[in-house]
Design an enzyme around this catalytic site. Structure first.
Site, PDB file in Angstrom:
ATOM      1  CB  VAL A 170      -0.925  -0.032   1.235  1.00 38.04           C
ATOM      2  CG1 VAL A 170      -1.622   1.302   1.417  1.00 38.04           C
ATOM      3  CG2 VAL A 170      -1.949  -1.149   1.079  1.00 38.04           C
ATOM      4  CD  GLU A 171       3.902   2.122  -3.745  1.00 41.24           C
ATOM      5  OE1 GLU A 171       4.181   3.197  -4.262  1.00 41.24           O
ATOM      6  OE2 GLU A 171       4.538   1.076  -3.967  1.00 41.24           O
TER       7      GLU A 171
END
Ligand SMILES: *[C@@H]1O[C@H](CO)[C@@H](O)[C@H](O)[C@H]1NC(C)=O
Length: 412
Positions: A170-171
């Site tokens: 997840v960024e």
């Protein structure tokens, strides 16, 4: 009987030697992401099974499951063209990947499903209950097939194939990822048998603490962490050969995290690097790669290398050989000096575009200190901006300076 037993043992030993997936004690794990065809050249991403006889890699995270809920969606670029969709939905049904996962596992590869990517924008979950529910749903979709009576119409994109676990990439800032990841872990642990263990990994960017994954990094038991040492000031291209104390390259900070914060004190850290100059900012190969691997191996938590991505690495002749050579350890090991406990002060890091298929970047030019003559023009792929960067911000024509993260802009 005795002869039979000995043959059986030999057989087990051979199988064990040949079936080397992720190892929590090895320092030469190689994980290469497959699915996004980031090289985006004709024919560059082949079907999954094409890569599984290659002995220079042992973990393949499939990229990406990029929408978790409402509804679940997966994307594998051109490999998705070989899938169909389940009726009444946009969810891919991929019999070819199902077959290839089984082929790859029979050749000893660890196949993970990577959740997230740069296009993941759901922001997580509204409550821990919702997070837990979706973790259970993903487990039913990709883990061991539930008894048919309890399937409740769940579509399984890889059919009867059972993945070896999940990678979380997840960024963007998201809520309730901790209960989500912990529930995945709980399901995996409950399903673990002597014959099958499940793996949970996460792929933060190198600035510590990671903006998007930090809560999970202190609350979830991961088997390994693939730190993205690219597109950032702390990446492998800023490693200074021969120096025991590194001021920018920060493997030491992550090693300290492993020892003092991680729920799993034996967690392995994989050195995440771009597979070519066009795969990410701060590409290194050859002697620089050997040197930075030799240095990183001096840390107890070092577990090998992660590469973004398969299409780039295989289009870059000789690259995987140089990774294997670096891991085989021909270079001198510089003993790192002790690194202080990871700072608890938050560093604000814009979510990188790091794992997007659209990312293109390259080898930075050497940074200069002090005033830069106005005539200095940065070549294509060279760094032209980012916090702490003091070099030229002007690109050679026809290139322009492209923002990739707060820490990294380059000419493209
Ligand atoms: C799609 O399927 C064809 C035919 O089996 C295969 O040759 C090709 O490699 C597949 N492409 C991808 C990207 O999986």
């Amino acid at each position: 009987m005795a002869v039979l037993a000995r043959w059986a043992l030999v057989g087990i030993a051979l199988i064990h030697g040949a079936l080397a997936g992720f190892s929590s004690t090895a320092t030469n794990n190689v994980a290469i992401y497959w699915g996004q065809n980031s090289a985006n050249q004709a024919g560059s991403q082949q079907r999954l099974a094409t890569y599984c006889s290659n002995t220079k890699l042992n973990i393949i995270p499939l990229a990406f499951l990029y929408v978790i809920k409402n509804p679940t969606l997966i994307n594998f670029a051109n490999a998705g063209d070989n899938c169909t969709v389940f009726s009444g939905s946009q969810l891919l049904s991929c019999p070819q990947i199902e077959a290839d996962i089984k082929t790859c596992q029979s050749q000893g590869k660890t196949i993970l499903l990577s959740i997230g990517g740069a296009t993941y924008t759901e922001g997580g979950f509204t409550s821990s209950t919702e997070a837990t529910t979706w973790a259970n749903t993903l487990w039913a979709m990709f883990g061991p097939p539930p008894p048919s009576s309890s399937t409740n119409g769940i579509n399984r994109p890889f059919g009867t194939a059972v993945i070896d676990g999940f990678d979380i990439d997840v960024e963007a800032t998201s809520q309730n990822l901790v209960p989500f990841a912990n529930q995945l872990r709980t399901n995996m642990d409950a399903a673990t048998t002597q014959g099958k263990t499940y793996i949970l990994s996460v792929a933060p960017q190198c600035p510590y603490p990671d903006a998007a994954n930090n809560a999970m990094l202190s609350a979830v038991r991961f088997d390994f962490v693939s730190v993205q040492f690219y597109n950032n000031y702390c990446g492998v291209s800023s490693y200074v050969p021969g120096s025991a104390a590194q001021s920018n390259f920060n493997f030491g900070t992550w090693d300290t995290w492993a020892k003092t914060v991680s729920k799993n004190p034996n967690v392995k850290i994989l050195l995440g690097i771009p597979g070519s100059a066009s795969a990410g900012g701060g590409y290194v190969s050859g002697a620089q790669l050997a040197a930075v691997v030799a240095f990183s191996r001096g840390f107890e938590s070092f577990g090998g290398v992660m590469v973004w991505d398969m299409s780039q690495a295989f289009a870059n002749a000789g690259f995987l050989d140089s990774v294997a050579a670096a891991l085989a350890g021909s270079g001198p090991v510089v003993t790192p000096t002790a690194t202080a406990k990871p700072a608890s002060s938050a560093t604000t890091v814009k979510p990188g575009t790091t794992l997007a298929s659209s990312v293109r970047s390259g080898t930075p030019t050497a940074t200069t200190t002090g005033p830069v003559p106005s005539v200095t023009l940065v070549p294509q792929w060279g760094q032209c901006g980012g916090i702490g960067y003091t070099g030229s911000t002007q690109c050679q024509p026809p290139y322009t300076c492209v923002y990739l993260s707060e820490w990294w802009s380059h000419c493209d």
